[in-house]
Motif scaffolding. Sequence first.
Motif, PDB file in Angstrom:
ATOM      1  N   ILE A  11       0.820  -0.749   0.087  1.00  0.00           N
ATOM      2  CA  ILE A  11       0.418   0.000   0.118  1.00  0.00           C
ATOM      3  C   ILE A  11       1.133   1.222  -0.171  1.00  0.00           C
ATOM      4  O   ILE A  11       1.800   0.843   0.430  1.00  0.00           O
ATOM      5  N   ASP A  35       2.811  -4.215   5.090  1.00  0.00           N
ATOM      6  CA  ASP A  35       2.901  -4.351   3.871  1.00  0.00           C
ATOM      7  C   ASP A  35       1.918  -3.026   3.115  1.00  0.00           C
ATOM      8  O   ASP A  35       1.225  -2.526   2.589  1.00  0.00           O
ATOM      9  N   ASP A  61      -1.962   5.505  -2.673  1.00  0.00           N
ATOM     10  CA  ASP A  61      -2.837   4.784  -2.244  1.00  0.00           C
ATOM     11  C   ASP A  61      -3.818   5.207  -1.723  1.00  0.00           C
ATOM     12  O   ASP A  61      -4.915   5.998  -1.654  1.00  0.00           O
ATOM     13  N   ARG A  89      -7.275   7.588  -1.853  1.00  0.00           N
ATOM     14  CA  ARG A  89      -8.190   7.682  -0.062  1.00  0.00           C
ATOM     15  C   ARG A  89      -7.337   8.783   0.551  1.00  0.00           C
ATOM     16  O   ARG A  89      -6.052   8.588   0.814  1.00  0.00           O
ATOM     17  N   ARG A 128      -6.038  -0.110   5.714  1.00  0.00           N
ATOM     18  CA  ARG A 128      -5.906  -1.235   5.396  1.00  0.00           C
ATOM     19  C   ARG A 128      -7.037  -0.989   5.140  1.00  0.00           C
ATOM     20  O   ARG A 128      -8.412  -1.385   4.143  1.00  0.00           O
ATOM     21  N   ARG A 129      -7.985  -0.255   6.060  1.00  0.00           N
ATOM     22  CA  ARG A 129      -9.845  -0.533   5.809  1.00  0.00           C
ATOM     23  C   ARG A 129     -10.315   0.376   4.983  1.00  0.00           C
ATOM     24  O   ARG A 129     -10.971  -0.192   4.208  1.00  0.00           O
ATOM     25  N   LEU A 131      -8.993   1.757   2.217  1.00  0.00           N
ATOM     26  CA  LEU A 131      -8.233   0.982   0.871  1.00  0.00           C
ATOM     27  C   LEU A 131      -9.810  -0.089   0.383  1.00  0.00           C
ATOM     28  O   LEU A 131     -10.133  -0.287  -0.696  1.00  0.00           O
ATOM     29  N   THR A 132     -10.456  -0.495   1.430  1.00  0.00           N
ATOM     30  CA  THR A 132     -11.196  -1.691   1.201  1.00  0.00           C
ATOM     31  C   THR A 132     -13.368  -0.621   0.926  1.00  0.00           C
ATOM     32  O   THR A 132     -14.839  -1.873   0.888  1.00  0.00           O
ATOM     33  N   GLY A 133     -13.008   0.628   0.806  1.00  0.00           N
ATOM     34  CA  GLY A 133     -13.959   1.400   1.138  1.00  0.00           C
ATOM     35  C   GLY A 133     -14.962   1.889   2.332  1.00  0.00           C
ATOM     36  O   GLY A 133     -15.983   2.412   1.678  1.00  0.00           O
ATOM     37  N   GLU A 134     -13.563   1.466   3.665  1.00  0.00           N
ATOM     38  CA  GLU A 134     -14.669   1.603   4.649  1.00  0.00           C
ATOM     39  C   GLU A 134     -14.525   3.301   4.390  1.00  0.00           C
ATOM     40  O   GLU A 134     -13.439   3.488   4.398  1.00  0.00           O
TER      41      GLU A 134
END
Length: 213
Positions: A11, A35, A61, A89, A128-129, A131-134
């Motif tokens: 990331i 990561d 990212d 994001r 990380r969250r 990047l999942t759309g949260e």
Amino acid sequence: MPRNHRPAKSIRVLLAEDQGMVRGALALLLGMEPDIDVVAQVPDADRIVDVVDAVLTHRPDVALLDVELPCGSGLDVAAELRDQAPDCRVLLLTTFGRPGHLRRALAAGAAGYLVKDGPVEELAAAIRRVLTGETVIDPAFAATALGPGPDALTPGECDVLRASADGATVADIAAECHLAESAVRDHLSSAIGKTGTRDHRAALRKARRQGWL
């Protein structure tokens, strides 16, 4: 996953923070995550375009932005990035959470709003969250900031309050904001009522504390 093993695609994170010690610590600690790769740091963002250009150059990212930057507000940077780098994001970091700042952050398209004194593991998890759309908000702050409270000021009320600083008269404010003097008086009166203060000077101070300006 072992901390010394990086996946094929990490990331990519950009940091915009003017306090060198904080920025260095964040970069070091996040860089230890297997990561996450801190690809750029923006130490002296004197203009919003400085951060935007860094994002467009390094294509992170996630952009971690301090709410208080030399160029003004990370909230304004977030709004600019929403338009110019929609795939990036934005996570906003703050020392003192203010209800108005959180509402403005979400309105600007930010994916998260966190207080700086949290553990770095939570920040890494938030990266990380998002990047999942949260949308990730500091839980200790969210209930207060998004719960019932005083009405936020309208853009017009914010404009006249800002212009009222340094002893500006109604005529001065009207000229700066391109409004009729009667409209200026209406905006000031409304702002005073919403903030529950006695005059526009106190309203200005309270609006700043709330993060509305």
